[in-house]
Design an enzyme around this catalytic site. Sequence first.
Site, PDB file in Angstrom:
ATOM      1  CG  ASP A   1       8.971 -12.996  15.699  1.00 10.00           C
ATOM      2  OD1 ASP A   1       8.211 -13.694  16.327  1.00 10.00           O
ATOM      3  OD2 ASP A   1       9.608 -13.891  15.082  1.00 10.00           O
TER       4      ASP A   1
ATOM      5  N   GLY B   1      17.584 -15.949   4.278  1.00 13.66           N
ATOM      6  CA  GLY B   1      19.099 -15.733   4.377  1.00 13.66           C
ATOM      7  C   GLY B   1      19.706 -16.676   5.387  1.00 13.66           C
TER       8      GLY B   1
END
Length: 722
Positions: free
Chosen positions: A137, A27
């Site tokens: 992450d 996105g």
Amino acid sequence: MEPLRSTDPARIAGYRVLGRLGAGGMGVVLLGRSPGGSLVAIKLIRAEYADDTGFRARFRREVAIARQVRNRWAVPVVDADTEAPAPWLATEFVPGPALSEAVGGGGPLPERGVRALGSMLAEALEAVHAAGLVHRDVKPGNVLLGLDGPRLIDFGIARALDDTVLTATDVIVGSPGFLSPEQAQGRRIGPASDVFSLGCVLVYAATGGRPFGTGPVEAMLFRTVHDTADLSALPPGLLPVVEACLAKEPEDRPTAADIRQAFAEDLSGGSWLPGPVTHLIAERSARMLALPDIDATSLDARADGGPDTGTGTGGGGRDTTAVPAVPGRRRFLAYVTGAASLAAAGSTTAWLVSSGDDKDPGGGEKDGKAARPELHIGLQADLSGPSAALGKGQDRAARLAVAEHNARGDAPFTLRLTTVDDGGEEERAKAAVRRFAEDPLLVAALGATGTDAAREALVAYDEAALPLLSVVDGDIRHLNRIFLCARPRNDMQMLPVAQFLGAYEIDKVALVDDGTEYGRQTTRFLDTGLRGNGRTVLAETVREGTRDLDAEAERIAAKQPGAVVYGGGWRDAGRFAKSLTRAGFLGPKIGTQAVHDPRFLAEAGEDAAGWLVVSTAADPASVPSVHPFAAAYRRRFDHAPPLFAAEAYDAVGLIAACAEGLDRETVTRQDLLPALRTTSYKGVSKSYAFESANGMYTGTGVFIYRVERGRFRYIGMDGREV
């Protein structure tokens, strides 16, 4: 920021899209501005991923959980639509650079800065892990730098949203060079994986390099699993903690709490960042001021500019009330509050009668007239726990409003109030929502008295699609599709403070943060705005519960600030007031919402005299517009109303007015929510209006008090003295 492309939307829900912040495989990240002026980072998911039912289910679940992460160093999710054709979520926008940009362009951070970074990021990970999440992450690109500290982004949703590097088998999620051995091997991961990644980030921040080198992905993954990290360039003071973080086995690593404690450091002596990074943040903050303003709103002016002192009557009309423009420093104040205006619109006030009863006048024919249909309102309140005094006041005020509504001959429906005592406890709060959800006539709820209970119950309210209004809680992290924050946000409290400091040309300001999330919200925007306006800010951290406040007060007073702004709770504020007096500080002392508490007066004693307090609560004993309500409350309950009772009374009036405005025989929860978010209502305490996109409060209602003779005396509203 990049310009928008032809394929980018101009608006997402109620947010105006201003530009592109980045893009990834799943996105695009856009910069948006809410109708109230707040800047947000919007992550818009590509339609092809939205069509994947597994992805959408995971996205829905993880967004719901991520909303519960509450920590000053974790960027909050403030809005989302998981059901849209192209789902999206919005997070608070941070204008500072990523750690990767700061180190890549300016070199490693000094050891003191790395210790501070480690402590604050570890604190953020504590909150992430406490919510049952694993970040997955943690890397320099997911750490944004602010003047007051770092911000960890993409917590809890990294697996679903981040454009990460994947192996050929698509089983490894993370960024090579910063992921753990268990991630590299595709094994099950837990909180210890984030700790390993944090160790890698700290090596990068201190040396500019990665502990397992660079090169092909496969080579980095192999070294992560089998080789010892290269820590030769790491300052000796950082080595023990970082080395422990990089242990190959998860059970051998410290916890996030261990790291926070090991790196805890007093930052009151100056900025935690080197000068070039501080200047970069200031430049980007100033750039935000040059973005297009929000759409102008046409308002009718009212002569006095203060709260309405009359009681008014219900007539169904909708008046419009303007807040006069803030004199001078307009751009600065707009940035401080995160809004370019504080426009407030009002409708009629709630009905005030000298007597009434909350018993149902319906249930059959009365005076030859057919019974009116019923609408039910829920109240989730703490009636037996730590906030029982506030909860009982809200319950009584809501019952008074219901009785007065039902006494109206022209009311199209009868109200019933269902109150559930949650005791300020998480499980009881959830049980309250389940009870409300089972009642098909219950169209909205008020609550909760306590912030923690409100947070824990929010997901349940969302699942029940039940609108929830809170007149007590101003934490912007709670915003979602059903929540309406019926009071100014915690950071918006600081508008009158900014006006005061500007009007009296006070240059050096000691801004005291107590180390809590509330302290961050009430000081962060003021800190950045003051610095951007060329003022000197002494950013002080006096952690909640600090024993030796005398030493802290002496240290702050020795810097000779022109004013002291305290952003913590009433108990420490009371002790701090005494310590400031003993330290000989004679300048202005300013407290926020949490200090507006009778217990502060008792704790501080005579040392509270002269304190200015900004609050979103209209004190029934002091604010003229609330006096008629206070008199009716005393007649009915033989007791003076506490703080936030008038706001609970207004909330019932707001719900009733919205339901009446729909002009339908049957009103549902689905009908009421958009009506609540688009109706402007003038209550006895303040004017109520909301952003239709996310339920954020946009009305007036920051009251200013001065402590005189052991009581809070009302002296003005929204920066204007009476």
